[in-house]
Design a protein around this motif. Structure first.
Motif, short mmCIF file in Angstrom:
data_model
loop_
_atom_site.label_atom_id
_atom_site.label_comp_id
_atom_site.label_asym_id
_atom_site.label_seq_id
_atom_site.Cartn_x
_atom_site.Cartn_y
_atom_site.Cartn_z
N ASP A 232 36.59 22.91 83.27
CA ASP A 232 37.08 22.68 84.03
C ASP A 232 38.08 21.96 84.27
O ASP A 232 38.88 21.80 83.59
N ILE A 233 38.47 22.18 85.60
CA ILE A 233 40.02 22.44 85.59
C ILE A 233 40.10 21.33 85.95
O ILE A 233 39.56 20.29 87.20
N ARG A 234 41.45 20.11 86.01
CA ARG A 234 41.99 19.08 85.74
C ARG A 234 42.36 18.94 87.36
O ARG A 234 43.49 19.62 88.04
N PRO B 39 41.43 18.76 79.33
CA PRO B 39 40.21 18.73 77.71
C PRO B 39 40.05 18.60 76.74
O PRO B 39 38.75 18.24 76.78
N GLU B 40 39.54 17.40 78.37
CA GLU B 40 38.55 16.40 77.57
C GLU B 40 37.20 17.38 78.13
O GLU B 40 36.18 16.57 76.95
N LYS B 41 36.74 17.25 79.34
CA LYS B 41 35.59 17.96 79.86
C LYS B 41 35.35 19.26 79.33
O LYS B 41 34.23 19.98 79.76
N THR B 42 36.56 20.12 78.28
CA THR B 42 36.15 21.61 77.91
C THR B 42 35.79 21.38 77.40
O THR B 42 36.44 21.59 76.39
N ARG B 43 34.78 22.37 76.93
CA ARG B 43 33.76 22.38 75.01
C ARG B 43 33.60 23.97 75.18
O ARG B 43 33.13 24.43 76.27
N ILE B 44 33.46 23.40 74.17
CA ILE B 44 32.13 24.78 74.18
C ILE B 44 30.60 24.64 73.32
O ILE B 44 30.61 23.75 72.29
#
Length: 565
Positions: free
Chosen positions: A187-189, A308-313
């Motif tokens: 997810d790109i801010r 960072p809040e929306k980027t996950r594995i």
């Protein structure tokens, strides 16, 4: 007023008559130049590409089609800061010769806000009509390059591609027994708002002076002018292509970092729709240690960063949401179905409509709800949606029953059922009413059950398909035909007319699509005794329909095409 113009070359500054323009010739000239741009790009002839772009953006055909696009689309009634609209043939005709690079100065954008799904507001920048037309003109010369250079698995804001293609690619790379099991959700801010202007000016192959003016023009919010030092404004015609070209190259970067043998070993695949993308890999460690730093470097060059809040594995057994669908493996079997968030959003919209229309007739309420439910169901009909559709029907029925009970608190349930619900095609409890058909006539309308939408497997577009490359033309025509046939399923008269015309408007010979829209023209006018049957009707583009009536042209039924086996 009329004027002779060289459609392929520089446009005359003499006034033209809007409805006298030969649209077939204009389309052919622009398509020919776009095909030459694609060929020059494939051959690596940068100088020839620039020359062809200059020829297209200075041609009468390009300018006329640019004005036609901004006066035919859904934003044609939304003015910019100058409050001007091109809503008459005279204004459109005067606009064509005004699209000149010399002395052109764009005006600030008009800032508007629309609500996002998370409750926040998304800013939109609305250009003036002239700025929109200039963007449409230069987009005619830029889009063939963007399509030629695009990542094969990029599906957002591109011709012929849709979210269904991206979801189908997810199925292709995740469904097998040996597929990768870990998914990196990127997810790109604030993607559109933070793209580096320096990067755009250095890498976007178009007129740098024009591009710089668009990027630096600023926006007006509550009568205050704000400068724009970064980003490309959401709302402009050319903005999605600029954003796509900014993110194109990520797939190539993955190919360079992971040669074919390593890519197969780590099972690396990318799927991107605009600024939403996923990368799958063999393990969480590979995605954390190799993919995350690579993506961060790629984005940093363009002035962007990950959220960072929306980027996950995520492991595929836990599932993830992508483009309104939930993708998850259950005991090794991949199931793609509508996400809970999408279902809740649709039901909330339906309930809001029902609550806001407590005093209208049942027929009017049907007309309000039908397009919302039809659009939602058509979006999700390519995945495992049958049970979700049935639960949607149940929830919608409860809302409609409460609406009817509120209107008639003293009537019995049997009376309410007879008044508002009926059996249609073997389906019980179908909500219905009467709606105005003509000034003196009404007709019965009913709300089709969502579960009646057929589940159809989507055929993904070929990754390298280019709508501007002549060698892909037969495939592109076939794709458009399949899409329109699916969209018109159940609308028998429109489907018959569309097939009879080979999917083309008989005036300009361009495809009739959902984007272009159409009007049903009566060959013999009803005022002259013509009937409403299919034998007296033909589908035309809205602008072509106006041209036929203003010029009093005669449209003949197309001859049936004999196709080889």
């Amino acid at each position: 007023m009329t004027a002779k113009n060289d459609l392929a070359g520089a446009a005359s500054r003499k006034p033209v008559e809007w409805h006298a323009i030969d649209w077939l010739k204009a389309h052919r000239n622009v398509r020919r130049l776009q095909a030459r741009i694609v060929k020059a790009m494939q051959e690596g002839k940068a100088g020839k590409v620039q020359a062809l772009q200059h020829l297209l953006t200075h041609s009468f055909s390009g300018r006329a089609l640019a004005v036609k696009r901004v006066t035919d689309n859904r934003g044609k009634r939304t003015p910019g800061v100058d409050g001007e609209l091109w809503n008459t043939p005279q204004k459109k005709a005067q606009a064509v010769p005004s699209l000149r690079r010399r002395s052109y100065r764009p005006q600030p954008l008009r800032r508007m806000y629309i609500p996002k799904s998370n409750g926040r507001l998304r800013p939109l920048g609305i250009p003036t009509m002239k700025d929109r037309a200039m963007q449409a003109l230069y987009l005619l010369a830029l889009d063939p390059i963007a399509e030629t250079l695009a990542d094969p698995n990029s599906y957002g804001f591109r011709q012929l591609r849709s979210p269904a293609d991206a979801v189908e690619q997810c199925f292709n790379i995740l469904s097998t027994r040996y597929s990768a099991e870990w998914v990196w959700e990127g997810d790109i801010r604030s993607c559109f708002d933070r793209i580096s202007h320096e990067w755009l000016l250095s890498h976007i192959p178009m007129d740098k002076v024009i591009l710089r003016q668009w990027l630096k023009v600023g926006f007006m919010d509550k009568s205050i002018l704000y400068p724009t030092e970064e980003g490309t404004p959401q709302g402009g015609i050319i903005s999605p292509v600029l954003a796509n070209m900014t993110l194109d190259g990520l797939e190539k970067a993955l190919d360079e970092a992971f040669p074919k043998r390593l890519r197969q070993q780590y099972k690396i695949h990318l799927v991107r729709f605009a600024d939403d993308f996923i990368i799958v890999g063999i393990s969480k460690e590979v995605l954390e240690e190799k993919i995350t730093p690579l993506v961060e470097r790629f984005l940093k060059e363009r002035g962007l960063e990950l959220s960072p809040e929306k980027t996950r594995i995520t492991h595929i057994a836990d599932g993830f949401d992508f483009l309104g669908q939930n993708i998850r493996k259950y005991n090794g079997k991949l199931i793609i179905k509508p996400s809970r968030k999408s279902v809740r959003a649709c039901l909330s919209h339906v309930r809001a409509i029902v609550k806001a229309h407590q005093q209208v007739t049942a027929g009017h309420l049907v007309l309000e709800l039908a397009p919302v439910l039809r659009g939602w169901a058509n979006y999700h009909r390519h995945v495992v949606s049958k049970k979700t559709f049935q639960s949607m029907d149940c929830a919608i029925f409860k809302s409609l029953w409460a609406w009817a009970k509120r209107r008639h608190p003293n009537k019995t349930a049997e009376w309410i059922k007879r008044k508002y619900f009926k059996t249609v095609g073997g389906q019980n409890w179908i909500f219905f009413g009467r709606a105005q058909k003509t000034k003196d006539q009404t007709q019965e309308v009913w709300l089709h059950a969502v579960a009646q939408t057929p589940i159809v497997r989507h055929i993904k577009i070929k990754a390298l398909a280019n709508p501007y490359d002549p060698q892909w033309e037969p495939y592109v025509e076939w794709r458009l035909g399949v899409k329109m046939a699916n969209m018109l399923r159940g609308r028998h008269t429109l489907l018959y007319l569309w097939q009879e015309q080979d999917g083309l408007c008989p005036v300009c010979c361009q495809p009739l699509t959902e984007l272009t829209e159409w009007h049903a023209h009566h060959i013999v006018w009803r005022a002259h005794g013509g009937g409403d049957g299919a034998e007296n009707r033909v589908l035309l583009h809205p602008n072509c329909h106006r041209q036929v009536h203003s010029q009093r042209l005669t449209v003949a039924k197309p001859r049936p095409t004999v196709r080889g086996v």
